[in-house]
Scaffold this motif. Sequence first.
Motif, PDB file in Angstrom:
ATOM      1  N   PRO A  15       0.818  -1.215   0.000  1.00 50.30           N
ATOM      2  CA  PRO A  15       0.000   0.000   0.000  1.00 50.30           C
ATOM      3  C   PRO A  15       0.855   1.270   0.000  1.00 50.30           C
ATOM      4  O   PRO A  15       2.056   1.240   0.273  1.00 50.30           O
ATOM      5  CB  PRO A  15      -0.810  -0.101   1.290  1.00 50.30           C
ATOM      6  N   ALA A  16       0.200   2.380  -0.261  1.00 47.78           N
ATOM      7  CA  ALA A  16       0.905   3.656  -0.355  1.00 47.78           C
ATOM      8  C   ALA A  16       1.518   4.073   0.979  1.00 47.78           C
ATOM      9  O   ALA A  16       2.616   4.647   1.008  1.00 47.78           O
ATOM     10  CB  ALA A  16      -0.048   4.740  -0.854  1.00 47.78           C
ATOM     11  N   ILE A  17       0.853   3.774   2.094  1.00 44.79           N
ATOM     12  CA  ILE A  17       1.398   4.156   3.401  1.00 44.79           C
ATOM     13  C   ILE A  17       2.690   3.403   3.691  1.00 44.79           C
ATOM     14  O   ILE A  17       3.639   3.969   4.260  1.00 44.79           O
ATOM     15  CB  ILE A  17       0.350   3.963   4.529  1.00 44.79           C
ATOM     16  N   GLU A  18       2.766   2.136   3.287  1.00 43.36           N
ATOM     17  CA  GLU A  18       4.009   1.380   3.465  1.00 43.36           C
ATOM     18  C   GLU A  18       5.125   1.954   2.597  1.00 43.36           C
ATOM     19  O   GLU A  18       6.274   2.025   3.030  1.00 43.36           O
ATOM     20  CB  GLU A  18       3.803  -0.094   3.137  1.00 43.36           C
ATOM     21  N   GLN A  19       4.802   2.367   1.387  1.00 43.48           N
ATOM     22  CA  GLN A  19       5.812   2.957   0.515  1.00 43.48           C
ATOM     23  C   GLN A  19       6.329   4.267   1.094  1.00 43.48           C
ATOM     24  O   GLN A  19       7.529   4.549   1.030  1.00 43.48           O
ATOM     25  CB  GLN A  19       5.231   3.181  -0.881  1.00 43.48           C
ATOM     26  N   LEU A  20       5.432   5.054   1.681  1.00 43.53           N
ATOM     27  CA  LEU A  20       5.866   6.304   2.317  1.00 43.53           C
ATOM     28  C   LEU A  20       6.720   6.031   3.546  1.00 43.53           C
ATOM     29  O   LEU A  20       7.725   6.715   3.776  1.00 43.53           O
ATOM     30  CB  LEU A  20       4.651   7.151   2.684  1.00 43.53           C
ATOM     31  N   LEU A  21       6.344   5.035   4.341  1.00 36.35           N
ATOM     32  CA  LEU A  21       7.140   4.691   5.523  1.00 36.35           C
ATOM     33  C   LEU A  21       8.510   4.139   5.143  1.00 36.35           C
ATOM     34  O   LEU A  21       9.500   4.420   5.818  1.00 36.35           O
ATOM     35  CB  LEU A  21       6.384   3.693   6.396  1.00 36.35           C
ATOM     36  N   ILE A  22       8.569   3.361   4.067  1.00 34.90           N
ATOM     37  CA  ILE A  22       9.858   2.848   3.601  1.00 34.90           C
ATOM     38  C   ILE A  22      10.776   4.004   3.226  1.00 34.90           C
ATOM     39  O   ILE A  22      11.943   4.049   3.632  1.00 34.90           O
ATOM     40  CB  ILE A  22       9.651   1.891   2.409  1.00 34.90           C
ATOM     41  N   THR A  23      10.253   4.951   2.482  1.00 34.22           N
ATOM     42  CA  THR A  23      11.046   6.109   2.079  1.00 34.22           C
ATOM     43  C   THR A  23      11.449   6.942   3.286  1.00 34.22           C
ATOM     44  O   THR A  23      12.601   7.384   3.386  1.00 34.22           O
ATOM     45  CB  THR A  23      10.255   6.970   1.077  1.00 34.22           C
ATOM     46  N   TRP A  79      16.549 -15.202   2.304  1.00 33.14           N
ATOM     47  CA  TRP A  79      15.837 -14.518   3.380  1.00 33.14           C
ATOM     48  C   TRP A  79      15.363 -13.146   2.923  1.00 33.14           C
ATOM     49  O   TRP A  79      14.238 -12.736   3.231  1.00 33.14           O
ATOM     50  CB  TRP A  79      16.734 -14.375   4.604  1.00 33.14           C
ATOM     51  N   LEU A  80      16.234 -12.412   2.200  1.00 37.67           N
ATOM     52  CA  LEU A  80      15.850 -11.086   1.714  1.00 37.67           C
ATOM     53  C   LEU A  80      14.709 -11.168   0.705  1.00 37.67           C
ATOM     54  O   LEU A  80      13.822 -10.299   0.699  1.00 37.67           O
ATOM     55  CB  LEU A  80      17.052 -10.377   1.092  1.00 37.67           C
ATOM     56  N   SER A  81      14.717 -12.166  -0.162  1.00 36.04           N
ATOM     57  CA  SER A  81      13.647 -12.270  -1.156  1.00 36.04           C
ATOM     58  C   SER A  81      12.343 -12.787  -0.545  1.00 36.04           C
ATOM     59  O   SER A  81      11.268 -12.540  -1.088  1.00 36.04           O
ATOM     60  CB  SER A  81      14.075 -13.173  -2.304  1.00 36.04           C
ATOM     61  N   TYR A  82      12.428 -13.484   0.571  1.00 40.28           N
ATOM     62  CA  TYR A  82      11.223 -13.997   1.223  1.00 40.28           C
ATOM     63  C   TYR A  82      10.445 -12.891   1.924  1.00 40.28           C
ATOM     64  O   TYR A  82       9.228 -12.916   1.962  1.00 40.28           O
ATOM     65  CB  TYR A  82      11.615 -15.095   2.221  1.00 40.28           C
ATOM     66  N   HIS A  83      11.149 -11.904   2.491  1.00 32.94           N
ATOM     67  CA  HIS A  83      10.502 -10.835   3.246  1.00 32.94           C
ATOM     68  C   HIS A  83      10.312  -9.593   2.380  1.00 32.94           C
ATOM     69  O   HIS A  83      11.047  -9.361   1.436  1.00 32.94           O
ATOM     70  CB  HIS A  83      11.334 -10.475   4.477  1.00 32.94           C
ATOM     71  N   SER A  84       9.339  -8.780   2.776  1.00 28.75           N
ATOM     72  CA  SER A  84       9.078  -7.552   2.044  1.00 28.75           C
ATOM     73  C   SER A  84      10.059  -6.462   2.467  1.00 28.75           C
ATOM     74  O   SER A  84      10.731  -6.571   3.491  1.00 28.75           O
ATOM     75  CB  SER A  84       7.639  -7.084   2.294  1.00 28.75           C
ATOM     76  N   VAL A  85      10.122  -5.417   1.663  1.00 24.55           N
ATOM     77  CA  VAL A  85      11.008  -4.295   1.981  1.00 24.55           C
ATOM     78  C   VAL A  85      10.550  -3.619   3.269  1.00 24.55           C
ATOM     79  O   VAL A  85      11.377  -3.177   4.067  1.00 24.55           O
ATOM     80  CB  VAL A  85      11.030  -3.284   0.818  1.00 24.55           C
ATOM     81  N   PHE A  86       9.258  -3.550   3.482  1.00 26.11           N
ATOM     82  CA  PHE A  86       8.729  -2.933   4.692  1.00 26.11           C
ATOM     83  C   PHE A  86       9.195  -3.685   5.933  1.00 26.11           C
ATOM     84  O   PHE A  86       9.598  -3.078   6.922  1.00 26.11           O
ATOM     85  CB  PHE A  86       7.198  -2.897   4.625  1.00 26.11           C
ATOM     86  N   TYR A  87       9.184  -5.000   5.888  1.00 23.51           N
ATOM     87  CA  TYR A  87       9.643  -5.815   7.011  1.00 23.51           C
ATOM     88  C   TYR A  87      11.140  -5.596   7.261  1.00 23.51           C
ATOM     89  O   TYR A  87      11.573  -5.465   8.392  1.00 23.51           O
ATOM     90  CB  TYR A  87       9.353  -7.285   6.718  1.00 23.51           C
ATOM     91  N   ILE A  88      11.918  -5.538   6.208  1.00 23.89           N
ATOM     92  CA  ILE A  88      13.358  -5.332   6.343  1.00 23.89           C
ATOM     93  C   ILE A  88      13.647  -3.931   6.871  1.00 23.89           C
ATOM     94  O   ILE A  88      14.539  -3.731   7.707  1.00 23.89           O
ATOM     95  CB  ILE A  88      14.057  -5.598   5.002  1.00 23.89           C
ATOM     96  N   MET A  89      12.908  -2.931   6.429  1.00 21.38           N
ATOM     97  CA  MET A  89      13.105  -1.558   6.919  1.00 21.38           C
ATOM     98  C   MET A  89      12.740  -1.428   8.394  1.00 21.38           C
ATOM     99  O   MET A  89      13.312  -0.602   9.096  1.00 21.38           O
ATOM    100  CB  MET A  89      12.273  -0.566   6.104  1.00 21.38           C
ATOM    101  N   MET A  90      11.811  -2.234   8.863  1.00 21.09           N
ATOM    102  CA  MET A  90      11.482  -2.196  10.289  1.00 21.09           C
ATOM    103  C   MET A  90      12.660  -2.663  11.144  1.00 21.09           C
ATOM    104  O   MET A  90      12.810  -2.245  12.288  1.00 21.09           O
ATOM    105  CB  MET A  90      10.255  -3.069  10.590  1.00 21.09           C
ATOM    106  N   TRP A  91      13.521  -3.509  10.585  1.00 17.44           N
ATOM    107  CA  TRP A  91      14.712  -3.954  11.302  1.00 17.44           C
ATOM    108  C   TRP A  91      15.756  -2.855  11.414  1.00 17.44           C
ATOM    109  O   TRP A  91      16.679  -2.952  12.229  1.00 17.44           O
ATOM    110  CB  TRP A  91      15.326  -5.173  10.608  1.00 17.44           C
TER     111      TRP A  91
END
Length: 112
Positions: A15-23, A79-91
């Motif tokens: 979603p757009a909110i996840e894309q904004l949070l990633i950025t 592992w990186l391909s299994y998880h989303s960018v949002f999950y990785i950014m939370m780390w």
Amino acid sequence: MKLHFFHLPYLSDGPAIEQLLITFILMMHMCFLGFTVSSLLQRFGRNGMYVLSIAALLFFTIIGFLCTYFQWWGNILGWLSYHSVFYIMMWTIPVIVIYMIASYCLPRRATL
């Protein structure tokens, strides 16, 4: 036609909110990393930057060697391909907090 101006397939998923949070998290990470490095420069000077650069070079060289020697690259990329960018950014949020604390504490003891 599905034309996008900036559409990166892995980064633009969700979603757009996840894309904004990633950025936002990525920008916070880069901002406070820059503050921390400049605080280290102000506190320890040129010699501190030499030590930091050599230590980072050695650390990442050893990590790269260990990943190659023990053949961990496939597991890491899986592992990186299994998880989303949002999950990785939370780390990266705890790393950002460490940068914030370091960039706050280091200039307090520096001579200006």
